[in-house]
Design a protein around this motif. Structure first.
Motif, short mmCIF file in Angstrom:
data_model
loop_
_atom_site.label_atom_id
_atom_site.label_comp_id
_atom_site.label_asym_id
_atom_site.label_seq_id
_atom_site.Cartn_x
_atom_site.Cartn_y
_atom_site.Cartn_z
N CYS A 172 47.39 34.07 31.40
CA CYS A 172 47.60 33.29 32.63
C CYS A 172 46.44 33.42 33.61
CB CYS A 172 48.89 33.73 33.31
SG CYS A 172 50.35 33.22 32.41
N ASN A 173 45.37 34.09 33.21
CA ASN A 173 44.22 34.24 34.07
C ASN A 173 43.43 32.94 34.08
OD1 ASN A 173 42.17 35.20 35.63
ND2 ASN A 173 41.24 36.44 34.04
N VAL A 174 43.16 32.39 35.25
CA VAL A 174 42.40 31.15 35.35
C VAL A 174 41.04 31.38 35.98
CG1 VAL A 174 44.40 29.63 35.40
CG2 VAL A 174 43.53 30.56 37.53
N PHE A 175 40.72 32.62 36.34
CA PHE A 175 39.44 32.94 36.94
C PHE A 175 38.55 33.63 35.93
CE2 PHE A 175 42.43 33.00 40.53
CZ PHE A 175 41.87 32.01 41.29
N LYS A 176 37.28 33.32 35.99
CA LYS A 176 36.30 33.93 35.10
C LYS A 176 36.04 35.36 35.55
CE LYS A 176 32.72 31.24 33.00
NZ LYS A 176 31.48 30.51 33.20
N ASN A 177 35.89 36.25 34.60
CA ASN A 177 35.52 37.65 34.86
C ASN A 177 36.50 38.37 35.77
OD1 ASN A 177 33.19 37.23 33.32
ND2 ASN A 177 32.09 36.47 35.11
N LYS A 178 37.77 38.05 35.69
CA LYS A 178 38.80 38.75 36.45
C LYS A 178 39.86 39.27 35.49
CE LYS A 178 38.18 37.18 40.99
NZ LYS A 178 38.77 37.09 42.26
N ASP A 179 40.59 40.27 35.94
CA ASP A 179 41.66 40.84 35.12
C ASP A 179 42.85 39.89 35.05
OD1 ASP A 179 40.22 43.13 34.70
OD2 ASP A 179 41.09 44.17 36.43
N GLU A 180 43.67 40.12 34.03
CA GLU A 180 44.91 39.35 33.90
C GLU A 180 45.82 39.68 35.08
OE1 GLU A 180 45.56 37.15 31.55
OE2 GLU A 180 43.77 37.54 30.38
N PRO A 181 46.57 38.68 35.60
CA PRO A 181 47.46 38.97 36.73
C PRO A 181 48.63 39.84 36.31
CG PRO A 181 47.75 36.73 35.97
CD PRO A 181 46.60 37.29 35.19
N LEU A 182 49.18 40.56 37.28
CA LEU A 182 50.35 41.40 37.05
C LEU A 182 51.57 40.71 37.65
CD1 LEU A 182 48.92 44.91 37.96
CD2 LEU A 182 49.25 43.95 35.69
N ALA A 183 52.71 40.86 36.99
CA ALA A 183 53.96 40.30 37.51
C ALA A 183 54.37 41.08 38.75
CB ALA A 183 55.04 40.37 36.45
#
Length: 121
Positions: A57-68
């Motif tokens: 669900c990550n839509v940003f480059k070079n960022k971690d996956e989001p947390l619920a």
């Protein structure tokens, strides 16, 4: 619908989560859909516990996956999106939008009928 998401380059795993939420909300008991106060008190818990990494669900480059997040941290309107009664009330409050939606549905039916009749002749 998939073509839209493919153009937007969103991961398909996000689509799976949306369809999973839709199944949960539509299979919920009728008590769940009696208004805002009942939505807040009787809502279905989310399928991802707090702190779960939402892979894909990550839509940003070079960022971690989001947390619920915890269910209480999400806005109230999020729980009403898949509630057909709440959406109908919102639509009834805006007659111009309702008329436009009905016109679209009528035109869609007309086009389908016309296309069907063209294939018959």
């Amino acid at each position: 619908m998939m073509a839209y998401y493919a153009r937007r380059k969103l991961p398909t795993s996000c689509l799976c989560r949306v369809s999973e939420l839709r199944r949960q909300f539509t299979s919920a008991s009728p008590l769940f859909f009696q208004g805002t106060s009942s939505v807040l008190s009787n809502r279905v818990p989310s399928s991802a516990p707090e702190g779960t990494r939402l892979t894909g669900c990550n839509v940003f480059k070079n960022k971690d996956e989001p947390l619920a997040l915890a269910d209480e941290e999400y806005p109230d309107w999020l729980w009403e999106i898949l509630d057909p009664e709440a959406q109908q009330k919102k639509l009834d409050a805006d007659p111009e939008r309702k008329a436009k939606r009905e016109w679209r549905a009528r035109m869609r039916r007309k086009i389908k009928t016309d296309n069907f009749l063209k294939t018959m002749s």
